[in-house]
Design an enzyme around this catalytic site. Structure first.
Site, PDB file in Angstrom:
ATOM      1  N   ALA A 141       0.761  -1.133   0.072  1.00 24.09           N
ATOM      2  CA  ALA A 141      -0.026   0.131  -0.132  1.00 24.09           C
ATOM      3  C   ALA A 141       0.773   1.338   0.044  1.00 24.09           C
ATOM      4  CB  ALA A 141      -0.636  -0.053   1.219  1.00 24.09           C
ATOM      5  N   LYS A 142       0.220   2.485  -0.266  1.00 23.73           N
ATOM      6  CA  LYS A 142       1.018   3.541  -0.087  1.00 23.73           C
ATOM      7  C   LYS A 142      -0.265   4.645   0.206  1.00 23.73           C
ATOM      8  CE  LYS A 142       5.229   4.861  -0.272  1.00 23.73           C
ATOM      9  NZ  LYS A 142       6.434   4.030   0.153  1.00 23.73           N
TER      10      LYS A 142
END
Ligand code: GLU
Length: 412
Positions: free
Chosen positions: A104-105
């Site tokens: 994720a980011k």
């Protein structure tokens, strides 16, 4: 930097890995599509009373191998494309190091230097409540990235916990120790970069003792890498920050003392150099540890280092990468070189889940065990498949996600 290039680079790297692994076209479709993306408006009441709206993002690129995991970046140029690209990199990084995570980011398009502490807190808390429905210790676990630190993580943990009605330390990693953070997390990315540098030198037949290193960036990654490298007996000859670089300092810690006292790197006896000059120094190892796209077709041609160790995420464009390969420069890719941060984030999450905290030596030993294993696996793939270190690292990471996907099957 163009954000378009970040997503293009990430997709081109994935395409190559898919082709090299001879995966079917439907797997390319699955692997190149983020699972979940969220864009939120983050209103901020400035200290003046004015209200401004910022854009916030969270991308859960993959959840196939476990909860999604990755940092939160505060930077004016972050947008959805770049967040997707960085979340994609996190996916391969977690798979390469065999952490039980997807990728994720997240981020906010803001320059944190323009925020007072109170403004930063309000922005962080509002962003957290906007993404709250999709994060959690079993869902998606944010961490620090460019422009955020352990204080931001403390505010995120508190906002989530207040809404849950009890303390949930495992919702973020990179927290202060007193809130359930892990010893060794602050220096972890830099420590991992130092381990990578040492291993790369050995792979290239260069004695690490006395080997020379130039580091672009003197922040969360560059500073700790410099300290660890000096302790390992390497010679850090130049470092830089956004203002430019210096050479000629007696030790990294003396330079840091000056930096803390004066806010600049121009300690007595040092010589200034531009960020570009730093990239072109005749050193054994060059470590880009700042932002993306530092090594491009324009800067790569004059690089004289024998080895490039990518401390930052995506610091090399595909054109820059091709030039480095043609010149015979060994490139240790980001997903291997800077994986120390997320590895110790994983340890922090495990400790939070167990409510049992390790000593610093245990963290260091386990970090080095995981990194050395990943290094060995990449080196064997380089050997067996005659590919570059980047290609090998991606083949392992992408291959593991594809395999997990195949085994889980499709529902319904
Ligand atoms: N932001 C770091 C990275 O890019 C760490 C992420 C994490 O610890 O989850 O690897």
């Amino acid at each position: 930097m163009t954000t378009e290039s970040a997503i293009e680079t990430a997709r081109a790297q994935l395409r190559r890995a898919v082709d090299q692994l001879k995966l079917p076209e439907n797997e390319w479709q699955t692997l190149s599509t983020p699972r979940r993306i969220l864009e939120v408006a983050v209103p901020l009441r400035r200290d003046t009373g004015n209200v401004e709206i910022y854009k916030g993002f969270r991308v859960q690129y993959s959840t196939t191998r476990g909860p999604s995991k990755g940092g939160v970046r505060f930077h004016p140029s972050i947008d959805m494309d770049e967040t997707v690209a960085l979340a994609m990199l996190m996916t391969w990084k977690c798979a390469l190091t065999n952490l039980p995570y997807g990728g994720a980011k997240g981020g906010i398009a803001v320059d944190p230097a323009t925020l007072s502490r109170g403004e930063n807190e309000r922005l962080t808390r509002r962003y957290t409540s906007e993404i709250l429905p999709i994060i959690g210790p079993e869902h998606d676990i944010p961490a620090p990235d460019v422009g955020t630190d352990e204080q931001n993580m403390a505010w995120m943990m508190d906002t989530y916990s207040v809404n849950a009605g009890f303390s949930v330390p495992g919702v973020v990693t990179g927290k202060p120790i007193v809130l359930g953070g892990s010893l060794g997390r602050t220096s972890a990315t830099g420590d991992g970069v130092a381990i990578s540098t040492q291993q790369a030198l050995i792979a290239k037949g260069i004695n690490p003792l006395g080997a020379t290193v130039a580091i672009q960036g003197f922040g969360k990654v560059g500073y700790w890498a410099a300290i660890a490298l000096e302790q390992m007996g390497l010679k850090v000859v130049a470092v830089s920050d956004v203002q430019g670089g210096v050479t000629g300092f007696s030790s990294v810690s003396s330079l840091w003392d000056h930096f803390k006292a004066h806010g600049d790197l121009n300690a007595p006896g040092t010589e200034k150099l531009t960020n570009e000059e730093l990239l072109h120094l005749d050193v054994d190892v060059l470590i880009p540890a700042a932002l993306s796209d530092a090594i491009t077709e324009h800067t790569a041609t004059k690089i004289k280092a024998r080895i490039v160790v990518e401390g930052a995420n995506a610091p090399t464009t595909p054109e820059g990468d091709a030039i480095l390969n043609d010149k015979g420069i060994l490139v240790i890719p980001d997903i291997l070189a800077n994986s120390g941060g997320v590895i110790v984030s994983y340890f922090e999450w495990v400790q939070d889940k167990q409510n049992y905290f390790w000593d610093a030596d245990e963290v260091k030993t386990n970090l080095s065990t995981i990194m050395l294993k990943a290094f060995k696996e990449v080196a064997s793939t380089v050997e067996e498949r005659s590919v570059t270190w980047r290609e090998a690292a991606l083949m392992i990471g992408v291959g593991r996600v594809a395999e997990a996907h195949r085994l889980r099957g499709l529902y319904p």
